[in-house]
Scaffold this motif. Structure first.
Motif, mmCIF file in Angstrom:
data_model
loop_
_atom_site.group_PDB
_atom_site.id
_atom_site.type_symbol
_atom_site.label_atom_id
_atom_site.label_comp_id
_atom_site.label_asym_id
_atom_site.label_seq_id
_atom_site.Cartn_x
_atom_site.Cartn_y
_atom_site.Cartn_z
ATOM 1 N N ALA A 171 -3.623 -5.294 -7.818
ATOM 2 C CA ALA A 171 -3.131 -4.216 -8.535
ATOM 3 C C ALA A 171 -3.000 -2.700 -8.126
ATOM 4 O O ALA A 171 -4.295 -2.443 -7.493
ATOM 5 C CB ALA A 171 -3.358 -3.738 -10.334
ATOM 6 N N ILE A 172 -2.213 -1.917 -7.840
ATOM 7 C CA ILE A 172 -2.069 -0.725 -7.275
ATOM 8 C C ILE A 172 -2.086 0.344 -7.382
ATOM 9 O O ILE A 172 -0.639 0.197 -9.286
ATOM 10 C CB ILE A 172 -1.303 -0.460 -6.385
ATOM 11 C CG1 ILE A 172 -1.234 -1.468 -4.970
ATOM 12 C CG2 ILE A 172 -1.277 1.187 -5.237
ATOM 13 C CD1 ILE A 172 0.102 -1.895 -3.468
ATOM 14 N N LEU A 212 -1.595 4.443 -9.810
ATOM 15 C CA LEU A 212 -0.876 5.526 -9.889
ATOM 16 C C LEU A 212 -1.819 6.653 -10.593
ATOM 17 O O LEU A 212 -1.434 5.974 -12.104
ATOM 18 C CB LEU A 212 0.741 5.285 -9.266
ATOM 19 C CG LEU A 212 0.689 4.023 -8.931
ATOM 20 C CD1 LEU A 212 2.543 4.328 -9.174
ATOM 21 C CD2 LEU A 212 1.041 4.202 -7.374
ATOM 22 N N THR A 260 -7.928 -3.593 -8.352
ATOM 23 C CA THR A 260 -6.961 -1.901 -8.034
ATOM 24 C C THR A 260 -7.297 -1.762 -7.275
ATOM 25 O O THR A 260 -8.822 -1.420 -6.631
ATOM 26 C CB THR A 260 -6.581 -2.001 -9.467
ATOM 27 O OG1 THR A 260 -7.701 -0.860 -9.635
ATOM 28 C CG2 THR A 260 -6.934 -2.230 -10.456
ATOM 29 N N CYS A 317 3.274 1.771 -1.269
ATOM 30 C CA CYS A 317 2.386 1.237 -1.720
ATOM 31 C C CYS A 317 3.098 -0.124 -0.646
ATOM 32 O O CYS A 317 2.442 -1.165 -0.551
ATOM 33 C CB CYS A 317 3.205 1.175 -3.106
ATOM 34 S SG CYS A 317 2.928 1.666 -4.558
ATOM 35 N N HIS A 318 4.588 -0.084 -0.413
ATOM 36 C CA HIS A 318 5.093 -0.881 0.430
ATOM 37 C C HIS A 318 4.228 -1.726 0.885
ATOM 38 O O HIS A 318 3.825 -2.696 1.112
ATOM 39 C CB HIS A 318 6.191 -0.491 1.335
ATOM 40 C CG HIS A 318 7.250 -1.546 1.047
ATOM 41 N ND1 HIS A 318 7.926 -2.234 0.806
ATOM 42 C CD2 HIS A 318 7.518 -1.576 2.976
ATOM 43 C CE1 HIS A 318 8.632 -3.237 2.165
ATOM 44 N NE2 HIS A 318 8.576 -2.892 3.034
ATOM 45 N N LEU A 373 1.622 -3.493 -0.083
ATOM 46 C CA LEU A 373 1.627 -4.967 -0.573
ATOM 47 C C LEU A 373 2.045 -5.825 0.672
ATOM 48 O O LEU A 373 2.442 -7.171 0.628
ATOM 49 C CB LEU A 373 3.123 -4.587 -1.276
ATOM 50 C CG LEU A 373 3.413 -4.245 -2.428
ATOM 51 C CD1 LEU A 373 4.432 -4.146 -3.340
ATOM 52 C CD2 LEU A 373 2.681 -5.117 -3.440
ATOM 53 N N GLN A 426 0.437 -5.890 -8.162
ATOM 54 C CA GLN A 426 1.098 -5.167 -9.342
ATOM 55 C C GLN A 426 0.851 -3.750 -9.337
ATOM 56 O O GLN A 426 -0.147 -3.145 -8.641
ATOM 57 C CB GLN A 426 0.921 -5.202 -10.885
ATOM 58 C CG GLN A 426 1.500 -6.599 -11.280
ATOM 59 C CD GLN A 426 1.338 -6.858 -13.002
ATOM 60 O OE1 GLN A 426 -0.025 -6.786 -13.024
ATOM 61 N NE2 GLN A 426 2.271 -6.298 -13.540
ATOM 62 N N ILE A 427 2.555 -3.296 -9.312
ATOM 63 C CA ILE A 427 2.425 -1.622 -9.897
ATOM 64 C C ILE A 427 2.195 -0.366 -10.654
ATOM 65 O O ILE A 427 3.667 -1.162 -11.671
ATOM 66 C CB ILE A 427 3.552 -1.034 -8.769
ATOM 67 C CG1 ILE A 427 3.984 -1.857 -7.440
ATOM 68 C CG2 ILE A 427 2.936 0.909 -8.527
ATOM 69 C CD1 ILE A 427 2.809 -0.901 -6.656
ATOM 70 N N GLN A 487 8.340 1.869 -9.324
ATOM 71 C CA GLN A 487 8.528 0.745 -9.571
ATOM 72 C C GLN A 487 9.569 0.052 -9.075
ATOM 73 O O GLN A 487 9.168 -0.923 -7.872
ATOM 74 C CB GLN A 487 7.983 -0.248 -10.576
ATOM 75 C CG GLN A 487 6.337 0.814 -10.986
ATOM 76 C CD GLN A 487 6.179 0.064 -12.468
ATOM 77 O OE1 GLN A 487 7.197 0.816 -13.465
ATOM 78 N NE2 GLN A 487 5.369 0.144 -13.220
ATOM 79 N N VAL A 529 10.131 -0.123 -5.260
ATOM 80 C CA VAL A 529 9.407 -1.086 -4.673
ATOM 81 C C VAL A 529 9.257 -2.258 -4.528
ATOM 82 O O VAL A 529 9.928 -3.198 -3.478
ATOM 83 C CB VAL A 529 7.724 -0.262 -5.002
ATOM 84 C CG1 VAL A 529 6.426 -1.372 -4.613
ATOM 85 C CG2 VAL A 529 7.469 0.595 -5.154
ATOM 86 N N ARG A 530 9.753 -2.464 -5.228
ATOM 87 C CA ARG A 530 10.787 -4.468 -6.147
ATOM 88 C C ARG A 530 11.523 -4.869 -5.374
ATOM 89 O O ARG A 530 11.779 -5.386 -4.448
ATOM 90 C CB ARG A 530 10.914 -4.074 -7.649
ATOM 91 C CG ARG A 530 10.383 -5.549 -7.993
ATOM 92 C CD ARG A 530 10.740 -5.292 -9.637
ATOM 93 N NE ARG A 530 9.658 -4.664 -10.215
ATOM 94 C CZ ARG A 530 10.391 -3.525 -11.242
ATOM 95 N NH1 ARG A 530 11.952 -3.852 -11.614
ATOM 96 N NH2 ARG A 530 9.445 -3.359 -11.999
#
Ligand SMILES: [Zn+2]
Length: 219
Positions: free
Chosen positions: A22-23, A25, A82, A115-116, A119, A126-127, A149, A152-153
């Motif tokens: 997990a990331i 924030l 994390t 985040c990208h 990943l 997960q974010i 989120q 990023v998805r």
């Protein structure tokens, strides 16, 4: 993505992190601060130093905190699996400190881009917001968590999210607008929008022409 290296004086060594799923924030809960400020606050907590792995300033600059692959200090009981990203600003209502009710587009885009990139190293992570793991308001009511989120998805839209003006998406002139933006000839407003269908003022025409001529090397 450019990550600015910061010279910290660490109080302790680090423990390598074996798992990353997990990331997380966070917001700094401070309207104006730097990575070094956070480092100092965390040293005062008796920690090794800044507990986050990254600090994203309001101007979109990304600073390194702890080394990427070590255990952080940002979410109790969940540091071992994390990564922590902290955003400059106070994105939660408060009567003590000034409140940021809207995150600057450049800051949001940098968080999405970071985040990208993470990943690609920790695929499937997960974010999450800090509050998803602990009883806390962090990253705050005004923090655009869901929007980040979703961006990023939608991996395939990342490039768009990162570069294009949000309000030119799907516009008939979008390609030309984006081309001139990349050349530095046109710029967005303070919100990061281009407002493609708004009229242009005489002053704006002048600065547009000046930027174009400068780009062409006219003295
Ligand atoms: Zn937090």
């Amino acid at each position: 993505m450019e990550i600015i290296e910061v010279q910290y004086n660490w109080a302790n060594g680090f423990i390598p992190r074996a798992t990353t799923d997990a990331i997380v924030l966070h917001h700094a809960e401070s309207p104006r601060c730097t990575a070094q400020d956070v480092h100092r606050w965390h040293l005062d907590n008796g920690w090794a130093g800044i507990g986050y792995h990254y600090f994203v300033a309001k101007d979109g600059t990304v600073y390194r905190g702890r080394p990427r692959d070590v255990v952080g200090a940002h979410v109790e009981n969940h540091n071992w699996h994390t990564i922590g990203i902290c955003a400059e600003g106070n994105y939660h209502p408060s009567d003590r400190i000034p409140v940021d009710t809207q995150m600057p587009v450049v800051q949001k885009n940098s968080i999405v881009g970071l985040c990208h990139e993470l990943l690609t190293v920790y695929s499937g992570a997960q974010i999450l917001g800090h509050r998803d793991l602990l009883a806390t308001a962090c990253p705050g009511e005004y923090f655009p968590l869901v929007e980040i989120q979703q961006a990023v998805r939608n991996g395939q839209n990342i490039q768009e999210v990162l570069s294009m003006f949000p309000d030119t998406n799907g516009h008939w002139a979008a390609q030309d607008i984006e081309w001139l933006r990349q050349k530095g000839i046109i710029k967005g407003d303070e919100q990061g929008n281009f407002r493609p269908d708004q009229p242009i003022t005489r002053a704006e025409v002048v600065s547009l022409l000046a930027r174009t001529l400068r780009t062409l090397g006219v003295q």
